[in-house]
Design an enzyme around this catalytic site. Structure first.
Site, PDB file in Angstrom:
ATOM      1  N   TRP A 186       0.802  -1.219   0.000  1.00  0.00           N
ATOM      2  CA  TRP A 186       0.000   0.000   0.000  1.00  0.00           C
ATOM      3  C   TRP A 186       0.834   1.267   0.000  1.00  0.00           C
ATOM      4  O   TRP A 186       0.328   2.339  -0.303  1.00  0.00           O
ATOM      5  CB  TRP A 186      -0.914   0.025   1.239  1.00  0.00           C
ATOM      6  CG  TRP A 186      -0.196  -0.210   2.530  1.00  0.00           C
ATOM      7  CD1 TRP A 186      -0.080  -1.385   3.212  1.00  0.00           C
ATOM      8  CD2 TRP A 186       0.548   0.761   3.299  1.00  0.00           C
ATOM      9  NE1 TRP A 186       0.686  -1.227   4.339  1.00  0.00           N
ATOM     10  CE2 TRP A 186       1.076   0.090   4.419  1.00  0.00           C
ATOM     11  CE3 TRP A 186       0.808   2.124   3.136  1.00  0.00           C
ATOM     12  CZ2 TRP A 186       1.854   0.723   5.379  1.00  0.00           C
ATOM     13  CZ3 TRP A 186       1.592   2.763   4.091  1.00  0.00           C
ATOM     14  CH2 TRP A 186       2.105   2.066   5.196  1.00  0.00           C
ATOM     15  N   ASN A 187       2.132   1.197   0.374  1.00  0.00           N
ATOM     16  CA  ASN A 187       2.864   2.445   0.620  1.00  0.00           C
ATOM     17  C   ASN A 187       3.241   3.204  -0.654  1.00  0.00           C
ATOM     18  O   ASN A 187       3.370   4.417  -0.634  1.00  0.00           O
ATOM     19  CB  ASN A 187       4.091   2.198   1.499  1.00  0.00           C
ATOM     20  CG  ASN A 187       5.041   1.169   0.933  1.00  0.00           C
ATOM     21  OD1 ASN A 187       4.659   0.319   0.127  1.00  0.00           O
ATOM     22  ND2 ASN A 187       6.293   1.233   1.343  1.00  0.00           N
ATOM     23  N   ARG A 231       6.484  -0.977 -11.382  1.00  0.00           N
ATOM     24  CA  ARG A 231       7.820  -1.569 -11.309  1.00  0.00           C
ATOM     25  C   ARG A 231       7.785  -3.061 -11.595  1.00  0.00           C
ATOM     26  O   ARG A 231       8.787  -3.648 -11.985  1.00  0.00           O
ATOM     27  CB  ARG A 231       8.419  -1.304  -9.919  1.00  0.00           C
ATOM     28  CG  ARG A 231       9.912  -1.543  -9.860  1.00  0.00           C
ATOM     29  CD  ARG A 231      10.536  -0.859  -8.676  1.00  0.00           C
ATOM     30  NE  ARG A 231      10.281  -1.548  -7.423  1.00  0.00           N
ATOM     31  CZ  ARG A 231      10.676  -1.083  -6.232  1.00  0.00           C
ATOM     32  NH1 ARG A 231      11.299   0.087  -6.150  1.00  0.00           N
ATOM     33  NH2 ARG A 231      10.447  -1.758  -5.140  1.00  0.00           N
ATOM     34  N   LYS A 283      -2.523  -8.579  -7.507  1.00  0.00           N
ATOM     35  CA  LYS A 283      -3.316  -8.384  -6.300  1.00  0.00           C
ATOM     36  C   LYS A 283      -2.750  -7.175  -5.551  1.00  0.00           C
ATOM     37  O   LYS A 283      -1.712  -7.255  -4.906  1.00  0.00           O
ATOM     38  CB  LYS A 283      -3.282  -9.603  -5.377  1.00  0.00           C
ATOM     39  CG  LYS A 283      -4.523  -9.646  -4.461  1.00  0.00           C
ATOM     40  CD  LYS A 283      -4.247  -9.969  -3.026  1.00  0.00           C
ATOM     41  CE  LYS A 283      -3.513  -9.002  -2.186  1.00  0.00           C
ATOM     42  NZ  LYS A 283      -4.352  -7.925  -1.601  1.00  0.00           N
ATOM     43  N   PRO A 284      -3.421  -6.027  -5.663  1.00  0.00           N
ATOM     44  CA  PRO A 284      -2.948  -4.842  -4.936  1.00  0.00           C
ATOM     45  C   PRO A 284      -3.325  -4.935  -3.460  1.00  0.00           C
ATOM     46  O   PRO A 284      -4.206  -5.719  -3.072  1.00  0.00           O
ATOM     47  CB  PRO A 284      -3.704  -3.701  -5.620  1.00  0.00           C
ATOM     48  CG  PRO A 284      -4.996  -4.332  -6.066  1.00  0.00           C
ATOM     49  CD  PRO A 284      -4.643  -5.754  -6.438  1.00  0.00           C
ATOM     50  N   ALA A 285      -2.678  -4.139  -2.635  1.00  0.00           N
ATOM     51  CA  ALA A 285      -3.022  -4.094  -1.213  1.00  0.00           C
ATOM     52  C   ALA A 285      -4.469  -3.652  -1.040  1.00  0.00           C
ATOM     53  O   ALA A 285      -4.950  -2.762  -1.747  1.00  0.00           O
ATOM     54  CB  ALA A 285      -2.083  -3.128  -0.491  1.00  0.00           C
ATOM     55  N   GLY A 331       6.628  -6.625   0.205  1.00  0.00           N
ATOM     56  CA  GLY A 331       5.930  -6.551   1.480  1.00  0.00           C
ATOM     57  C   GLY A 331       6.828  -6.991   2.618  1.00  0.00           C
ATOM     58  O   GLY A 331       8.056  -6.925   2.522  1.00  0.00           O
ATOM     59  N   ARG A 343      10.087  11.073   3.740  1.00  0.00           N
ATOM     60  CA  ARG A 343       9.328  10.851   2.507  1.00  0.00           C
ATOM     61  C   ARG A 343       8.244   9.816   2.784  1.00  0.00           C
ATOM     62  O   ARG A 343       8.497   8.754   3.339  1.00  0.00           O
ATOM     63  CB  ARG A 343      10.265  10.363   1.404  1.00  0.00           C
ATOM     64  CG  ARG A 343       9.623  10.195   0.042  1.00  0.00           C
ATOM     65  CD  ARG A 343      10.688   9.943  -1.014  1.00  0.00           C
ATOM     66  NE  ARG A 343      11.411   8.704  -0.782  1.00  0.00           N
ATOM     67  CZ  ARG A 343      11.266   7.596  -1.520  1.00  0.00           C
ATOM     68  NH1 ARG A 343      10.432   7.584  -2.535  1.00  0.00           N
ATOM     69  NH2 ARG A 343      11.964   6.527  -1.265  1.00  0.00           N
ATOM     70  N   GLU A 389      11.400  -2.370  12.060  1.00  0.00           N
ATOM     71  CA  GLU A 389      11.147  -1.468  10.935  1.00  0.00           C
ATOM     72  C   GLU A 389      10.052  -0.507  11.383  1.00  0.00           C
ATOM     73  O   GLU A 389       8.877  -0.878  11.453  1.00  0.00           O
ATOM     74  CB  GLU A 389      10.731  -2.247   9.687  1.00  0.00           C
ATOM     75  CG  GLU A 389      10.655  -1.384   8.451  1.00  0.00           C
ATOM     76  CD  GLU A 389      10.392  -2.188   7.183  1.00  0.00           C
ATOM     77  OE1 GLU A 389      10.656  -1.645   6.093  1.00  0.00           O
ATOM     78  OE2 GLU A 389       9.935  -3.334   7.275  1.00  0.00           O
ATOM     79  N   SER A 429      16.334   5.084  -4.922  1.00  0.00           N
ATOM     80  CA  SER A 429      15.450   4.487  -5.928  1.00  0.00           C
ATOM     81  C   SER A 429      15.589   5.185  -7.273  1.00  0.00           C
ATOM     82  O   SER A 429      15.569   6.419  -7.346  1.00  0.00           O
ATOM     83  CB  SER A 429      13.990   4.562  -5.466  1.00  0.00           C
ATOM     84  OG  SER A 429      13.827   3.933  -4.217  1.00  0.00           O
TER      85      SER A 429
END
Length: 499
Positions: A167-168, A176, A191-193, A245, A295, A398, A458
């Protein structure tokens, strides 16, 4: 009406056009879930419901694979230039509609509008990069050492690829993976969050408008992640799993993938250290720290998680860093001048709060803090912790929030031991005026990516990924398309006729 208000209103209107109640996309059609179920998506800044999205189950997952498998022969057989043009057109459309995309990202993810705009353009860049890579298929030709044969080495698309995104960064994590898969000739099931499915639906619609044939890109939003992804990993037609994830979930998926020896790419958790050397340019270091830490509100796997500042400059660095933190404007995603938006959920706020409270009980001090709304939404104030012991539990977690714990150091060998005292190895940051020193340290840090005097690592043209429990494989660069290809070679008899 301000520009921010216009974008918020536009994003809210756009949600309806995405037809989220028929949010399952397969075979070029919008579908409701086979069981008729939906789930709610909330705006993190307010906690209000913004959409009810089709909640896919195993039957929907299988239907998506049916469509992807049926489309695979045609798409993999399409000329690389034609595939490239589709992906390139998707890039152009994403840039043209970047305000729309940013609005949807901000609405469902909660990140500040400036961050959302940056993500929209960053996400588009993956389509541009892989459109270019699609026509750069490499291979080899040569004589076998023993003579008498020639060896031809080429590549072929791995097959139907299952993509699972977080989701972030709901747009960038999708592009990507989708970009290199399509460039290589694969078809995909995504399958998206469940916290941010609307961005994925918009990206899928853009790809369809760009000319992706029916069945090439298929989307299954779902709150039943284990059921959907598990059905894909059990399906003989799915030959690739790419997941971004947590390390815990990645470990589970790798175990499932092992049963059928499914080609796997995993971009997992991080615990990035941020080093400030005694000779660092502190102006540059503070700018880098603000980007690396705040960020997306610190909700990034590459976010600086542990700050190691040399004792000689720690007072000045923390004073400057703390002042910059206190100046941050925390508020709604579409608020005027918002620097940091809300966290993704109430549970995320609870988790970050617990980490900070535990650190303070262990002796850490909250020395600087921004002001955050307390009457609505899932906000947590950007916070600087000093006096953190080298063995503090917060350094092993984290954080995934806007909290910067600072540890002081003097000895480089001791520093290196602290930097590598983690199961993770995704990113790291080193700030020093001595480039040789910085690179020598970087070479000894167990991390897949190291930012030297910059707070961002990135880039679509660079290989993104980590070592140890931060993952397997790379995304971006030439490495990214290779993740969706299998190597094949032909051994050709080259004997002279009649000899």
């Amino acid at each position: 009406m301000t520009l921010q208000s216009q974008l918020e209103e536009s994003a809210t209107s756009l949600v309806a056009s995405l037809d989220p109640a028929r949010g399952i996309r397969h075979g070029g059609k919008r579908q409701a879930a086979a069981g008729g179920e939906t789930f709610g998506v909330e705006e993190p800044a307010t906690g209000q419901l913004i959409a009810s999205v089709s909640d896919g189950r195993a039957a929907d997952a299988t239907a998506a694979v049916d469509a992807a498998a049926a489309a695979f022969p045609g798409w993999s057989g399409t000329a690389p230039r034609a595939r490239s043009e589709v992906v390139r057109r998707a890039f152009e459309l994403m840039v043209d509609r970047s305000d729309q995309l940013a609005g949807i990202i901000a609405l469902e993810n909660g990140k500040a509008l400036a961050d959302a705009r940056a993500e929209a353009l960053y996400a588009a860049e993956f389509f541009r990069w892989f459109a270019e890579e699609a026509v750069r298929a490499d291979g080899q030709y040569g004589e076998a050492p023993a003579g008498g044969t020639r060896t031809i080495i080429t590549s072929r698309p791995v097959g139907v690829a299952a993509l699972v995104t977080p989701w972030n960064f709901p747009a960038a994590m999708a592009t990507r993976k989708i970009g290199p898969a399509l460039a290589a000739g694969c078809t995909v099931v995504l399958k998206p969050a469940s916290l941010t499915p609307l961005t994925a639906l918009l990206v899928a619609d853009i790809l369809a408008e760009a000319g992706a044939p029916d069945g090439v890109v298929n989307v299954v939003p779902s709150t039943h992640s284990g059921e959907v992804v598990g059905s894909w990993l059990e399906d003989e037609r799915v030959r690739k799993i790419s997941f971004t994830g947590s390390t815990g979930v990645g470990r589970t998926l790798l175990a499932q993938a092992a049963a059928r020896i499914v080609n796997s790419s995993m971009e997992l958790g991080g615990n990035a250290p941020f080093v400030v050397a005694p000779d660092a340019d502190l102006d540059v270091a503070v700018v880098g720290a603000m980007v690396a830490k705040f960020r997306n509100g610190g909700q990034a796997c590459t976010a600086a998680n542990r700050f190691y500042v040399h004792a000689d400059v720690e007072p000045e660095f923390t004073a400057r860093f703390g002042a910059a933190i206190e100046s941050l404007k925390v508020g709604p995603s579409f608020g005027d001048g918002t620097d940091v938006g809300p966290l993704i959920s109430a549970s995320a706020v609870r988790d970050v709060t617990a980490l900070v409270d535990h650190a303070v009980l262990g002796g850490a001090r909250v020395t600087h803090r921004a002001i955050a709304p307390t009457d609505t939404g899932h906000f947590y104030p950007p916070t600087l912790l000093t006096g953190v012991s080298a063995d503090a539990p917060i350094l092993r977690e984290e954080i995934f929030g806007p909290v910067a714990p600072v540890v002081t150091w003097r000895d480089r060998d001791e520093l290196l031991q602290m930097l590598n005292d983690t199961a993770y190895g995704l990113a790291a940051y080193v700030f020093s005026s001595d480039l040789k020193w910085a690179l020598q340290l970087a070479e000894r840090i167990e991390a897949g990516m190291v930012g030297v005097n910059r707070g961002v690592v990135s880039d679509p043209s660079a290989p993104f990924g980590g070592v140890n429990q931060s993952g397997i494989g790379r995304e971006g660069a030439r490495d990214g398309i290779r993740e969706y290809q299998e190597t094949q070679y032909f051994s050709v008899d080259w004997s002279v006729p009649g000899s």
